[in-house]
Scaffold this motif. Structure first.
Motif, PDB file in Angstrom:
ATOM      1  N   THR A  86     -23.009 -48.210  20.710  1.00 53.72           N
ATOM      2  CA  THR A  86     -21.209 -48.824  20.637  1.00 53.72           C
ATOM      3  C   THR A  86     -20.784 -48.248  21.173  1.00 53.72           C
ATOM      4  OG1 THR A  86     -21.822 -49.251  18.220  1.00 53.72           O
ATOM      5  CG2 THR A  86     -20.384 -50.119  19.022  1.00 53.72           C
ATOM      6  N   PHE A  87     -20.337 -46.597  20.763  1.00 53.26           N
ATOM      7  CA  PHE A  87     -19.453 -45.999  22.106  1.00 53.26           C
ATOM      8  C   PHE A  87     -19.404 -46.402  23.420  1.00 53.26           C
ATOM      9  CE2 PHE A  87     -18.930 -41.609  23.921  1.00 53.26           C
ATOM     10  CZ  PHE A  87     -17.262 -41.831  24.064  1.00 53.26           C
ATOM     11  N   GLN A 147     -17.612 -47.687  28.726  1.00 51.89           N
ATOM     12  CA  GLN A 147     -18.491 -48.026  29.612  1.00 51.89           C
ATOM     13  C   GLN A 147     -17.159 -49.290  30.674  1.00 51.89           C
ATOM     14  OE1 GLN A 147     -22.486 -49.826  30.212  1.00 51.89           O
ATOM     15  NE2 GLN A 147     -21.858 -50.930  32.515  1.00 51.89           N
ATOM     16  N   LYS A 148     -16.566 -50.471  29.709  1.00 55.90           N
ATOM     17  CA  LYS A 148     -16.243 -51.200  29.405  1.00 55.90           C
ATOM     18  C   LYS A 148     -14.905 -51.133  29.932  1.00 55.90           C
ATOM     19  CE  LYS A 148     -18.224 -55.036  27.244  1.00 55.90           C
ATOM     20  NZ  LYS A 148     -17.850 -55.787  25.684  1.00 55.90           N
ATOM     21  N   GLY A 149     -14.436 -49.558  28.718  1.00 54.99           N
ATOM     22  CA  GLY A 149     -12.775 -48.964  29.458  1.00 54.99           C
ATOM     23  C   GLY A 149     -13.147 -49.311  31.057  1.00 54.99           C
ATOM     24  N   LYS A 150     -13.478 -48.460  31.293  1.00 60.47           N
ATOM     25  CA  LYS A 150     -13.804 -47.617  32.573  1.00 60.47           C
ATOM     26  C   LYS A 150     -13.602 -49.032  33.357  1.00 60.47           C
ATOM     27  CE  LYS A 150     -15.802 -43.164  31.984  1.00 60.47           C
ATOM     28  NZ  LYS A 150     -17.032 -42.559  32.090  1.00 60.47           N
ATOM     29  N   GLU A 151     -14.763 -50.178  33.707  1.00 59.54           N
ATOM     30  CA  GLU A 151     -13.799 -51.263  34.326  1.00 59.54           C
ATOM     31  C   GLU A 151     -13.064 -51.705  34.645  1.00 59.54           C
ATOM     32  OE1 GLU A 151     -19.416 -52.107  33.588  1.00 59.54           O
ATOM     33  OE2 GLU A 151     -17.909 -53.494  33.019  1.00 59.54           O
ATOM     34  N   ALA A 152     -12.423 -51.975  33.125  1.00 60.96           N
ATOM     35  CA  ALA A 152     -11.053 -52.574  33.009  1.00 60.96           C
ATOM     36  C   ALA A 152     -10.376 -51.489  33.958  1.00 60.96           C
ATOM     37  CB  ALA A 152     -11.293 -52.892  31.759  1.00 60.96           C
ATOM     38  N   LYS A 153     -10.571 -50.155  34.080  1.00 62.28           N
ATOM     39  CA  LYS A 153      -9.111 -49.417  34.393  1.00 62.28           C
ATOM     40  C   LYS A 153      -9.594 -49.381  36.086  1.00 62.28           C
ATOM     41  CE  LYS A 153      -7.658 -44.766  34.218  1.00 62.28           C
ATOM     42  NZ  LYS A 153      -8.881 -43.638  35.132  1.00 62.28           N
ATOM     43  N   GLU A 154     -10.756 -49.781  36.295  1.00 66.56           N
ATOM     44  CA  GLU A 154     -10.975 -49.882  37.652  1.00 66.56           C
ATOM     45  C   GLU A 154     -10.172 -51.211  38.475  1.00 66.56           C
ATOM     46  OE1 GLU A 154     -14.979 -49.014  38.516  1.00 66.56           O
ATOM     47  OE2 GLU A 154     -14.695 -47.006  38.504  1.00 66.56           O
ATOM     48  N   LEU A 206     -11.361 -48.250  21.247  1.00 64.67           N
ATOM     49  CA  LEU A 206     -12.433 -48.611  20.432  1.00 64.67           C
ATOM     50  C   LEU A 206     -13.112 -47.917  20.250  1.00 64.67           C
ATOM     51  CD1 LEU A 206     -12.637 -52.623  21.151  1.00 64.67           C
ATOM     52  CD2 LEU A 206     -12.600 -52.096  18.330  1.00 64.67           C
ATOM     53  N   ALA A 207     -13.468 -47.298  21.651  1.00 60.40           N
ATOM     54  CA  ALA A 207     -14.020 -46.014  21.621  1.00 60.40           C
ATOM     55  C   ALA A 207     -13.662 -44.689  20.869  1.00 60.40           C
ATOM     56  CB  ALA A 207     -14.170 -46.025  23.644  1.00 60.40           C
ATOM     57  N   GLY A 208     -13.138 -44.835  20.631  1.00 64.05           N
ATOM     58  CA  GLY A 208     -11.992 -43.464  20.044  1.00 64.05           C
ATOM     59  C   GLY A 208     -12.305 -43.501  18.478  1.00 64.05           C
ATOM     60  N   GLU A 209     -11.894 -44.536  18.157  1.00 69.92           N
ATOM     61  CA  GLU A 209     -12.570 -45.027  17.048  1.00 69.92           C
ATOM     62  C   GLU A 209     -13.905 -44.601  16.453  1.00 69.92           C
ATOM     63  OE1 GLU A 209     -11.582 -48.850  15.420  1.00 69.92           O
ATOM     64  OE2 GLU A 209      -9.359 -48.395  16.068  1.00 69.92           O
ATOM     65  N   THR A 210     -14.929 -44.975  16.827  1.00 68.36           N
ATOM     66  CA  THR A 210     -16.295 -45.176  16.745  1.00 68.36           C
ATOM     67  C   THR A 210     -16.778 -43.876  17.432  1.00 68.36           C
ATOM     68  OG1 THR A 210     -16.403 -46.992  18.147  1.00 68.36           O
ATOM     69  CG2 THR A 210     -18.081 -46.023  17.809  1.00 68.36           C
ATOM     70  N   MET A 211     -16.427 -43.407  18.121  1.00 66.19           N
ATOM     71  CA  MET A 211     -16.284 -41.361  18.122  1.00 66.19           C
ATOM     72  C   MET A 211     -16.017 -40.562  16.398  1.00 66.19           C
ATOM     73  SD  MET A 211     -17.520 -39.146  19.163  1.00 66.19           S
ATOM     74  CE  MET A 211     -18.221 -39.765  21.234  1.00 66.19           C
ATOM     75  N   MET A 212     -14.804 -40.926  16.492  1.00 65.41           N
ATOM     76  CA  MET A 212     -14.196 -40.950  14.849  1.00 65.41           C
ATOM     77  C   MET A 212     -15.126 -40.643  13.796  1.00 65.41           C
ATOM     78  SD  MET A 212     -11.930 -38.966  14.252  1.00 65.41           S
ATOM     79  CE  MET A 212      -9.489 -38.858  15.257  1.00 65.41           C
ATOM     80  N   LYS A 213     -16.071 -42.000  13.866  1.00 64.06           N
ATOM     81  CA  LYS A 213     -16.507 -42.252  12.711  1.00 64.06           C
ATOM     82  C   LYS A 213     -17.778 -41.603  13.203  1.00 64.06           C
ATOM     83  CE  LYS A 213     -16.268 -47.677  12.335  1.00 64.06           C
ATOM     84  NZ  LYS A 213     -16.750 -48.765  12.934  1.00 64.06           N
ATOM     85  N   MET A 214     -18.394 -41.056  13.643  1.00 60.87           N
ATOM     86  CA  MET A 214     -19.642 -39.835  14.557  1.00 60.87           C
ATOM     87  C   MET A 214     -19.014 -38.880  13.904  1.00 60.87           C
ATOM     88  SD  MET A 214     -20.089 -41.923  17.930  1.00 60.87           S
ATOM     89  CE  MET A 214     -21.542 -40.114  18.498  1.00 60.87           C
ATOM     90  N   ALA A 215     -17.699 -38.594  14.281  1.00 59.40           N
ATOM     91  CA  ALA A 215     -17.529 -37.149  13.975  1.00 59.40           C
ATOM     92  C   ALA A 215     -17.806 -36.624  12.359  1.00 59.40           C
ATOM     93  CB  ALA A 215     -15.801 -36.823  14.645  1.00 59.40           C
ATOM     94  N   LYS A 216     -17.081 -37.852  11.475  1.00 60.38           N
ATOM     95  CA  LYS A 216     -16.530 -37.956  10.795  1.00 60.38           C
ATOM     96  C   LYS A 216     -18.870 -38.250   9.564  1.00 60.38           C
ATOM     97  CE  LYS A 216     -12.722 -39.569   9.352  1.00 60.38           C
ATOM     98  NZ  LYS A 216     -11.596 -41.323   8.994  1.00 60.38           N
ATOM     99  N   LYS A 275     -12.531 -33.863  18.413  1.00 61.46           N
ATOM    100  CA  LYS A 275     -11.603 -33.472  19.757  1.00 61.46           C
ATOM    101  C   LYS A 275     -11.921 -34.563  20.369  1.00 61.46           C
ATOM    102  CE  LYS A 275     -10.871 -28.632  21.059  1.00 61.46           C
ATOM    103  NZ  LYS A 275     -11.631 -27.776  21.145  1.00 61.46           N
ATOM    104  N   ARG A 276     -12.754 -35.141  21.174  1.00 62.83           N
ATOM    105  CA  ARG A 276     -13.659 -35.900  22.063  1.00 62.83           C
ATOM    106  C   ARG A 276     -12.324 -36.802  21.291  1.00 62.83           C
ATOM    107  NH1 ARG A 276     -18.767 -38.232  24.655  1.00 62.83           N
ATOM    108  NH2 ARG A 276     -17.667 -39.197  26.501  1.00 62.83           N
ATOM    109  N   ALA A 277     -12.904 -37.712  20.159  1.00 61.42           N
ATOM    110  CA  ALA A 277     -12.225 -38.890  19.935  1.00 61.42           C
ATOM    111  C   ALA A 277     -10.170 -38.838  20.247  1.00 61.42           C
ATOM    112  CB  ALA A 277     -12.272 -39.360  18.235  1.00 61.42           C
TER     113      ALA A 277
END
Ligand SMILES: Nc1ncnc2c1ncn2[C@@H]1O[C@H](COP(=O)(O)OP(=O)(O)OP(=O)(O)O)[C@@H](O)[C@H]1O
Ligand SMILES: [Mg+2]
Length: 374
Positions: free
Chosen positions: A10-11, A16-23, A36-46, A58-60
């Protein structure tokens, strides 16, 4: 507890979607995906322990920070487009512009009348819209004329200075160009004025940033030309030979108008205007100044008149009385003030004009040949 592998997938998807939209310059969508990617990474951290947990946290945070800067960029783009759109219509009229009668006539036909008399243009099935390039030596009134056009037509006027976009938006200017056209296209009537066009749309093949800008610009012009008769493009430059030739070809900036140095009559008008209501000597002779300012541009004339007033004004203050301006005051300044446009500069324009003329002649010849055959 969610499956860590699923979270990881999911992360990656959100990133990937974020990068495409940014471009693509869609910062709102990019921001949402990065969040959403940040939130998902936070869930993984926990779900993890020790240094891995720290690293994921940190990455989140970094991703969330990144998405908030995107928000700033988006508003900056919006602000930039708003800034280009003149809130105030300049208070300069055609009657303030000295000389240039042919230029004024061409501009009236092409840019002002279609706005003022749309029904007549429809009746005669006249084409409207498109691009006009004003070119000529520095200080001859190109920017001034553009402002006068804005004032006369009451259209939404977007004024963009080439050097501004380039210095501020290295690598970003394509997005700004596209945002500008989108915004202008929404209006009933709009003029996009690009000043210092040479610095925005230079010849391709030297600098990749420039090439991207030119390509984006060409795409935008081709997208609107013929489709929106109410959007006019106006460009100005004192270095037309530096502009990429694709920008100037027919259908884009097809009409090119040369703004020459002011002739004697125009110089007289400018000097008289500058000296209006100023106390001058009885024998003050504008004609003599006109004769001595052959290669002077409008901007030069303005500065000359301004400087000539310096000494009498200073004396008037010191002696607390009215001191008249004389021809001698002008002569003193003229001795140390050469015109800013040189013969060599003018030769470059002669060559550019000759090239345009020879193209026109060649086209006329080809047309005649085709007609003779019939
Ligand atoms: N034809 C003119 N009539 C009246 N004033 C003029 C004329 N040409 C120049 N001026 C004066 O000179 C000033 C500078 O002119 P302007 O900025 O329009 O020149 P420009 O052609 O855009 O120069 P550049 O190529 O350097 O951008 C104007 O603000 C105006 O005061
Ligand atoms: Mg200018």
């Amino acid at each position: 507890m969610e499956d860590i592998e699923l979270l990881n997938d999911t992360f990656n998807l959100y990133m990937q979607k974020g990068k495409e939209a940014k471009e693509k310059g869609n910062f709102a969508l990019a921001k949402r995906n990065f969040m959403l990617a940040g939130e998902t990474m936070m869930k993984m951290a926990k779900q993890s322990q020790g240094s891995l947990r720290e690293a994921r946290m940190k990455r989140a945070r970094r991703i969330v920070d990144l998405s908030s800067t995107l928000q700033e960029k988006k508003t900056e783009t919006d602000d930039e487009v708003k800034k280009w759109q003149s809130a105030e219509v300049p208070n300069i009229h055609f009657s303030d512009v000295a000389g240039l009668d042919d230029v004024k006539k061409a501009i009236k036909i092409r840019m002002i009348n279609p706005y003022l008399h749309p029904d007549k243009y429809k009746l005669y099935n006249k084409k409207t819209g498109g691009g006009v390039l004003l070119y000529g030596p520095p200080g001859t009134g190109k920017t001034m004329i553009a402002k006068a056009i804005a004032c006369e037509v009451g259209a939404k006027f977007y004024a963009v200075k080439g050097s501004d976009i380039v210095s501020k938006w290295v690598g970003e200017s394509e997005k700004n160009i596209s945002a500008l056209f989108t915004e202008a296209n929404k209006q009933d009537r709009a003029i996009i004025f690009i000043d210092e066009m040479d610095s925005l749309l230079g010849k391709r093949g030297v600098d990749t940033h420039n090439d991207k800008r030119v390509n984006e610009f060409l795409q935008q012009i081709d997208g609107f030309s013929g489709q929106n008769p109410n959007l006019l493009l106006l460009g100005a430059t004192n270095r037309p030979w530096d502009i990429d030739s694709a920008v100037l070809r027919s259908g884009r900036f097809s009409q090119k108008i040369y703004i020459p140095l002011p002739d004697a009559e125009a110089r007289q008008f400018m000097i008289e205007k500058s000296m209006k209501n100023v106390p001058v000597a009885k024998d003050f002779d504008v004609g003599k100044i006109v004769a001595k300012t052959e290669l002077f541009s409008g901007a030069d004339i303005e500065e000359l008149c301004d400087r000539a007033k310096d000494e009498p004004l200073l004396k008037a203050i010191e002696e607390d009385k009215v001191v008249l301006v004389t021809n001698a005051d002008f002569d003193k300044v003229l001795k140390v003030f050469p015109p800013s446009v040189t013969e060599a500069d003018l030769k470059l324009f002669d060559k550019f004009n000759a090239d345009i003329n020879s193209l026109l002649k060649r086209r006329a010849k080809a047309t005649k040949k085709a007609e003779d055959k019939k």
